[in-house]
Design an enzyme around this catalytic site. Structure first.
Site, mmCIF file in Angstrom:
data_model
loop_
_atom_site.group_PDB
_atom_site.id
_atom_site.type_symbol
_atom_site.label_atom_id
_atom_site.label_comp_id
_atom_site.label_asym_id
_atom_site.label_seq_id
_atom_site.Cartn_x
_atom_site.Cartn_y
_atom_site.Cartn_z
ATOM 1 N N LYS A 1 0.825 -1.214 0.000
ATOM 2 C CA LYS A 1 0.000 0.000 0.000
ATOM 3 C C LYS A 1 0.861 1.266 0.000
ATOM 4 C CE LYS A 1 -4.239 -2.063 1.249
ATOM 5 N NZ LYS A 1 -3.771 -3.441 1.414
HETATM 6 C C1 LIG Z 1 -4.317 -4.563 0.687
HETATM 7 C C2 LIG Z 1 -3.512 -5.802 0.594
HETATM 8 C C3 LIG Z 1 -3.802 -6.798 -0.367
HETATM 9 C C4 LIG Z 1 -4.985 -6.709 -1.304
HETATM 10 O O1 LIG Z 1 -4.776 -5.775 -2.343
HETATM 11 P P1 LIG Z 1 -5.997 -5.230 -3.200
HETATM 12 O O2 LIG Z 1 -5.446 -4.126 -4.016
HETATM 13 O O3 LIG Z 1 -7.019 -4.754 -2.201
HETATM 14 O O4 LIG Z 1 -6.488 -6.364 -4.025
HETATM 15 C C5 LIG Z 1 -2.976 -7.913 -0.431
HETATM 16 N N1 LIG Z 1 -1.932 -8.054 0.422
HETATM 17 C C6 LIG Z 1 -1.628 -7.127 1.352
HETATM 18 C C7 LIG Z 1 -0.468 -7.353 2.276
HETATM 19 C C8 LIG Z 1 -2.392 -5.959 1.459
HETATM 20 O O5 LIG Z 1 -2.079 -5.039 2.397
#
Ligand SMILES: *Cc1c(COP(=O)(O)O)cnc(C)c1O
Length: 497
Positions: free
Chosen positions: A115
């Protein structure tokens, strides 16, 4: 190649014309649609020129194409602030190779999860848009853990923007709480709420719907906004790492220029894999994306049946950031794959709101499946995958990445095309589960597990996590839902200086 004009964003549910900067500040269209550009499939990446570009240079090219209305200088300023010094690897998103395993590591940012790639950039893009319109922005977010910290790190010290994060007092892990409450910066505020995550979430929603409060803030040119994952300012920077990963595969002599590859993406809200699809639309040679779900397999079921059904049991898994039943960004894929049919998308989303489900027609499903295929992985298989990856490749993965590993291995048998596994979090972020899976050891706490993992794997604990133990707690407020409005109004003086 057609260049997008400055008002080339529209909504998935209604035809309109809005600039990228306004789309970014608004986040969501008024009728609930997501912002998209109709020019997506007319844009083309200068891929060959990118072979000797750095990550920031590739970012510059990709973002200029997708964000008309921002000048080159503005984009360069954003990139410098987002990726200049906050990542621990100079390649930002390196691809590592172990025998036939290729992993795109998206965890070298300040909070050790993917993120950061979006949330280091969004605040920069937002502060430029706000400045152009002589506004200040107050970000309010409810979090169940990881997004809150990544948002805090991204918005920390951003110009003319403040961020307030509400989290459920007893609903986050001790590491997550410490990560948030130790946040520095003069424009950050972290507050615990009595109640669970739904209370925090609906409390924030109530504030966004409060017209009286909005008007009071508007007198001081303050806009309320959120750091939601559906904002184009989070999505667009994610396109960059797919392009950079391809370039690395060529430069590392793993493929020849022009060869197609696959990606396998651990998914929840569908934002990550959608960014990959954008890159493909812009000419990146990708054959297919594998979408990996955990036991909350709503996406995987949709991709095999064409029925999206959120009325189902919710499971708490060891890959908690993917415990999601509404994959908001899927709406953008439906828009493009249906031939930009906003009337059809609006109908589907209305059905989802009314009944909790919708079904698409089979032709549309086939079109989607040309590019995107689903798979899923239960917790027991996830633990097995962490172990297998370590034994086979000597490479440690976190539980989210392990969900992707499991799904990738299922499909690999029938494929000769190289697949890049997208790694969404550092194993250190989930060290207790990782240590249990790999070495069958229980540790006293997460810090002890990190130490053990470092000793066994030889990979250093990321600085941000190691330093956490000694960090001072700076945010100690605990309030009730009823007190939220006054709290935000009181805080604005201090935060919006
Ligand atoms: C948010 C997140 C995801 C999922 O990603 P999306 O873009 O919501 O599909 C997968 N792995 C981790 C560690 C995350 O923080």
């Amino acid at each position: 190649m057609k260049k997008m004009d400055a008002y080339d964003y529209t909504s998935t549910r209604r035809k309109l014309r809005i600039s990228a900067k306004d789309a970014l500040l608004q986040g969501l269209s008024e009728e609930g649609g997501l912002f998209v550009t109709d020019a997506l499939d007319t844009l083309s990446l200068p891929l060959e020129d990118m072979l000797d570009m750095s990550y920031p240079q590739i970012a510059q090219q990709v973002m200029q194409l997708l964000l008309p209305g921002y000048t080159k200088e503005e984009i360069a300023w954003c990139i410098e602030r987002a990726y200049g010094s906050s990542f621990s690897d100079p390649r930002i998103a390196p691809v590592i190779h172990r025998k036939d395993l290729h992993v795109l590591e998206l965890f070298h940012g300040p909070t050790c999860a993917f993120k950061d790639l979006g949330l280091q950039m969004l605040p920069q893009l937002m502060s430029i848009a706000a400045k152009n319109r002589h506004k200040k922005v107050m970000i309010l977010t409810a979090t169940s853990g990881d997004t809150g910290k990544a948002a805090l790190e991204g918005f920390k010290d951003a110009k003319d923007i403040s961020i307030t994060v509400f989290y459920p007092k007893d609903g986050v892990s001790s590491i997550q709480e410490k990560q948030m409450t130790a946040t520095e910066g003069n424009n950050t505020c972290v507050c615990a709420l009595k109640g669970n995550f739904d209370d925090a979430q609906s409390g924030v929603k109530t504030l966004f719907a409060d017209e009286a409060m909005k008007q009071e803030l508007a007198k001081e040119e303050i806009l309320l906004s959120s750091a939601n994952s559906i904002n184009i300012g989070r999505l667009i920077p994610q396109v960059v790492y797919y392009v950079s990963a391809y370039v690395q595969m060529v430069n590392d002599h793993q493929i020849a220029f022009g060869d197609k590859i696959d990606f396998c993406v651990p998914s929840g809200n569908f934002g990550n894999v959608l960014a990959g699809y954008y890159a493909k639309c812009m000419g990146l040679p990708v054959r297919r994306f594998f979408v990996a779900s955990n036991a909350n397999r709503v996406l995987c079921d949709f991709l095999s049946s064409g029925v999206y059904e959120r009325n189902r049991d919710f499971y708490k898994t060891i890959s908690p950031s993917m415990d999601i039943l509404i994959s908001s960004n899927l709406e953008r894929l439906l828009y493009y794959k249906s031939g930009k049919n906003s009337v059809y998308v609006a109908e589907l989303m209305e059905e989802l709101a009314q009944k909790g489900s919708y079904a698409i027609d089979q032709r549309l499903l086939e079109k989607i499946r040309e590019d995107i295929i689903g798979g899923y992985c239960k917790d027991a298989e996830c633990i097995q995958a962490m172990k297998e990856c370590y034994e086979r490749y000597g490479y440690v993965i976190d539980p989210h990445t392990a969900v992707g590993y499991h799904v990738m291995k299922q499909h690999e048998k029938e494929s000769t095309i190289p697949c890049i596994l997208v790694s969404t979090a550092s194993p250190y972020k989930f060290s207790e589960d990782v240590v249990k899976a790999l070495f069958h050891e229980e540790c006293a706490d997460a810090f002890a597990a990190m130490e053990l993992l470092q000793e066994k794997s030889g990979i250093a604990i990321p600085e941000g996590l190691r330093a956490l133990k000694e960090k001072k707690i700076r945010h100690k407020d605990v309030i009730t839902r009823e007190e939220m409005k006054q709290y935000v109004l009181d805080k604005r003086r201090e935060l919006m200086k």
